[in-house]
Design an enzyme around this catalytic site. Structure first.
Site, PDB file in Angstrom:
ATOM      1  N   CYS A 176       6.772   2.994  -7.472  1.00  0.00           N
ATOM      2  CA  CYS A 176       7.370   2.355  -8.193  1.00  0.00           C
ATOM      3  C   CYS A 176       7.909   3.178  -9.532  1.00  0.00           C
ATOM      4  O   CYS A 176       9.022   3.357 -10.146  1.00  0.00           O
ATOM      5  CB  CYS A 176       6.651   1.052  -8.934  1.00  0.00           C
ATOM      6  SG  CYS A 176       4.758   1.511  -9.430  1.00  0.00           S
ATOM      7  N   HIS A 227       7.155   0.029 -16.501  1.00  0.00           N
ATOM      8  CA  HIS A 227       7.014   1.398 -16.606  1.00  0.00           C
ATOM      9  C   HIS A 227       7.922   2.256 -17.451  1.00  0.00           C
ATOM     10  O   HIS A 227       9.111   1.806 -17.347  1.00  0.00           O
ATOM     11  CB  HIS A 227       6.804   2.167 -15.121  1.00  0.00           C
ATOM     12  CG  HIS A 227       5.579   1.703 -14.257  1.00  0.00           C
ATOM     13  ND1 HIS A 227       4.623   0.803 -14.601  1.00  0.00           N
ATOM     14  CD2 HIS A 227       5.462   2.193 -13.068  1.00  0.00           C
ATOM     15  CE1 HIS A 227       3.708   0.597 -13.830  1.00  0.00           C
ATOM     16  NE2 HIS A 227       4.383   1.215 -12.617  1.00  0.00           N
TER      17      HIS A 227
HETATM   18  N1  LIG Z   1       2.072  -3.463  -8.299  1.00  0.00           N
HETATM   19  C1  LIG Z   1       2.934  -2.490  -7.935  1.00  0.00           C
HETATM   20  O1  LIG Z   1       3.770  -2.299  -9.271  1.00  0.00           O
HETATM   21  C2  LIG Z   1       3.495  -1.834  -6.984  1.00  0.00           C
HETATM   22  C3  LIG Z   1       4.668  -1.058  -6.540  1.00  0.00           C
HETATM   23  C4  LIG Z   1       4.830  -0.450  -5.646  1.00  0.00           C
HETATM   24  C5  LIG Z   1       3.996  -0.686  -4.758  1.00  0.00           C
HETATM   25  N2  LIG Z   1       2.727  -1.146  -4.680  1.00  0.00           N
HETATM   26  C6  LIG Z   1       1.689  -1.168  -3.761  1.00  0.00           C
HETATM   27  O2  LIG Z   1       1.712  -2.571  -2.916  1.00  0.00           O
HETATM   28  C7  LIG Z   1       0.808  -2.800  -2.529  1.00  0.00           C
HETATM   29  C8  LIG Z   1       0.137  -4.136  -3.080  1.00  0.00           C
HETATM   30  O3  LIG Z   1       0.146  -4.075  -4.504  1.00  0.00           O
HETATM   31  P1  LIG Z   1      -0.202  -5.323  -5.484  1.00  0.00           P
HETATM   32  O4  LIG Z   1       0.080  -4.856  -6.818  1.00  0.00           O
HETATM   33  O5  LIG Z   1       0.730  -6.565  -4.904  1.00  0.00           O
HETATM   34  O6  LIG Z   1      -1.634  -5.526  -5.142  1.00  0.00           O
HETATM   35  P2  LIG Z   1      -2.655  -6.989  -5.572  1.00  0.00           P
HETATM   36  O7  LIG Z   1      -1.824  -7.789  -6.476  1.00  0.00           O
HETATM   37  O8  LIG Z   1      -4.004  -6.495  -5.573  1.00  0.00           O
HETATM   38  O9  LIG Z   1      -2.341  -7.943  -4.146  1.00  0.00           O
HETATM   39  C9  LIG Z   1      -3.002  -7.252  -3.042  1.00  0.00           C
HETATM   40  C10 LIG Z   1      -2.647  -8.155  -1.723  1.00  0.00           C
HETATM   41  O10 LIG Z   1      -2.597  -7.665  -0.541  1.00  0.00           O
HETATM   42  C11 LIG Z   1      -3.648  -8.646   0.288  1.00  0.00           C
HETATM   43  N3  LIG Z   1      -4.617  -8.320   1.061  1.00  0.00           N
HETATM   44  C12 LIG Z   1      -5.588  -7.358   0.659  1.00  0.00           C
HETATM   45  N4  LIG Z   1      -6.184  -6.991   1.748  1.00  0.00           N
HETATM   46  C13 LIG Z   1      -5.896  -7.396   2.714  1.00  0.00           C
HETATM   47  C14 LIG Z   1      -6.337  -7.567   4.447  1.00  0.00           C
HETATM   48  N5  LIG Z   1      -7.066  -7.013   4.641  1.00  0.00           N
HETATM   49  N6  LIG Z   1      -5.258  -8.128   4.961  1.00  0.00           N
HETATM   50  C15 LIG Z   1      -4.377  -8.951   4.502  1.00  0.00           C
HETATM   51  N7  LIG Z   1      -4.030  -9.032   3.363  1.00  0.00           N
HETATM   52  C16 LIG Z   1      -4.701  -8.458   2.348  1.00  0.00           C
HETATM   53  C17 LIG Z   1      -4.186  -9.674  -0.948  1.00  0.00           C
HETATM   54  O11 LIG Z   1      -4.620 -10.978  -0.291  1.00  0.00           O
HETATM   55  P3  LIG Z   1      -5.857 -11.790  -0.790  1.00  0.00           P
HETATM   56  O12 LIG Z   1      -5.218 -12.899  -1.602  1.00  0.00           O
HETATM   57  O13 LIG Z   1      -6.201 -12.494   0.747  1.00  0.00           O
HETATM   58  O14 LIG Z   1      -6.793 -10.796  -1.506  1.00  0.00           O
HETATM   59  C18 LIG Z   1      -3.090  -9.500  -1.749  1.00  0.00           C
HETATM   60  O15 LIG Z   1      -2.170 -10.769  -1.387  1.00  0.00           O
HETATM   61  C19 LIG Z   1      -0.391  -1.558  -3.003  1.00  0.00           C
HETATM   62  O16 LIG Z   1      -0.362  -0.652  -1.614  1.00  0.00           O
HETATM   63  C20 LIG Z   1       0.555  -0.898  -3.754  1.00  0.00           C
HETATM   64  O17 LIG Z   1       0.238   0.371  -4.046  1.00  0.00           O
HETATM   65  C21 LIG Z   1       2.498  -1.693  -6.204  1.00  0.00           C
END
Ligand SMILES: NC(=O)c1ccc[n+]([C@@H]2O[C@H](COP(=O)([O-])OP(=O)(O)OC[C@H]3O[C@@H](n4cnc5c(N)ncnc54)[C@H](OP(=O)(O)O)[C@@H]3O)[C@@H](O)[C@H]2O)c1
Length: 350
Positions: free
Chosen positions: A131, A246
């Site tokens: 991001c 950010h």
């Molecule tokens: N946040 C940002 O600004 C941002 C920006 C760019 C990229 N990212 C990337 O995007 C990804 C997710 O980030 P986030 O911020 O959305 O995290 P988050 O809010 O913690 O959400 C994580 C998601 O992944 C799911 N999950 C976790 N383990 C899993 C598994 N074994 N099988 C299937 N689903 C699973 C969770 O589902 P449950 O509800 O079942 O736990 C939840 O839906 C990360 O890799 C992060 O680096 C994030």
């Protein structure tokens, strides 16, 4: 443009990014015949909002392989490392939001409206950049094209939603605790984030004195903009107690002279950017102004007095929208427009 519609799986649909992907797919009327929210067993059976309805969340299991045209994945690197190739083998193109595939030679790293042509020749996976990198690319590409880039020094002020939903909860709970005179409890981060700032985003690995986030910003910037090794890039990433958005101080040394006035005009005409630059009247980008917006905001465009070909910029983006979900959907749109929602025959990730 092809008239196809697609069966789309959203992995991580209950998370900060995945839930925003669902919003953006609906807002932009992506041509989906069906959207299936996938997550872990923890939230299987719950429901998530999509386009005025509630969709049942399905557990990501082997049975889900097959039948999807497109997967938008944001459930962390471990899930993508395992599942992205399996979905590709089953015939789906994967747009991946995690860091796992970004620097892989056979995987294009695409910022829509910056390096769209990189989607051509994909081998089944297209990666969405980090991001922090993403929003900076939107501001730097027009500068690169107009005046070249010799060196970049970036300092970031990153919001907690960049870490996901647990970090948002932690900031809220800690803020409440501090205001009530209690000790804040840190679980997600190494220090309390409420009323604090710390110069650590992600982790320090293998004795490196740069964090994994700083390494991503430096490496991904080079890959997306095609900068050679002789272009210097230096990043310091800090976490701040902001929910979404950010902010970045970007110091850019150009090859040819570029005045602040010309830079302002250039960025004012660039896609996906809005210039807010009247600092005397308090007009400049802020996270609260950008939260929920698709455009990246840029302001405080000024000459660096220490170097004749250096400018300073202040760049602010919504990390969940352009920084993640919006770009993922824009990449899906690009794949659709170019009829590339298909896994090329014989494609393999070497
Ligand atoms: N946040 C940002 O600004 C941002 C920006 C760019 C990229 N990212 C990337 O995007 C990804 C997710 O980030 P986030 O911020 O959305 O995290 P988050 O809010 O913690 O959400 C994580 C998601 O992944 C799911 N999950 C976790 N383990 C899993 C598994 N074994 N099988 C299937 N689903 C699973 C969770 O589902 P449950 O509800 O079942 O736990 C939840 O839906 C990360 O890799 C992060 O680096 C994030």
């Amino acid at each position: 443009m092809p008239e196809r519609t697609y069966r789309v799986g959203v992995i991580g649909a209950t998370g900060a990014v995945g839930s925003t992907i669902l919003d953006v797919l609906a807002e932009r009327r992506f041509p989906a015949s069906e959207v299936v929210p996938l997550a872990s067993a923890r939230s299987a059976g719950s429901s998530v909002p999509f386009d005025g309805q509630q969709l049942n969340v399905i557990e990501l299991t082997e049975e889900m392989l097959g039948g999807f045209d497109l997967i938008l994945s944001s459930a962390g690197g471990a899930v993508s490392s395992e599942w992205a190739p399996r979905f590709v083998e089953s015939g789906a193109v994967v747009v991946d939001n995690t860091s796992y595939w970004r620097m892989h030679d056979d995987v294009p790293l695409v910022v829509a409206q910056v390096n769209d042509d990189a989607v051509e020749g994909h081998s089944g996976i297209v990666a969405n950049p980090n991001c922090t990198t993403m929003q900076m690319m939107v501001a730097l590409k027009p500068i690169l094209d107009a005046a070249g880039i010799e060196r970049l020094v970036v300092s970031t002020y990153q919001s907690v939603s960049g870490t996901g939903r647990n970090a948002i909860k932690e900031l809220r709970e800690q803020s409440r605790a501090v205001l009530e005179g209690e000790e804040p409890r840190a679980v997600v981060y190494p220090h309390p984030i409420a009323f604090n700032v710390f110069p650590q985003v992600e982790s320090f690995k293998d004795g490196d004195d740069y964090t994994t986030e700083e390494r991503k910003v430096m490496g991904e910037t080079r890959k997306i903009l095609g900068l050679s090794d002789d272009v210097g890039i230096s990043a310091t990433c800090a976490r701040v107690p902001v929910v979404t958005g950010h902010s970045e101080s970007v110091n850019v040394q150009t090859k040819q002279d570029l005045s602040p006035e010309d830079c302002r005009d250039l960025l004012g005409d660039a896609p996906g950017l809005v210039v807010l630059d009247d600092p005397g009247d308090g007009i400049y980008p802020t996270p609260t102004a950008v939260a929920g917006r698709d455009e990246v905001l840029v302001g405080r465009i000024r000459r660096d007095p220490s170097h004749e070909r250096c400018l300073n910029l202040w760049v602010v983006g919504d990390n969940l929208r352009k920084g993640a979900a919006l770009n993922a959907v824009q990449v899906a749109e690009l794949l659709h427009e170019r009829d590339l929602v298909r896994v090329p025959a014989g494609a393999s990730l070497s």
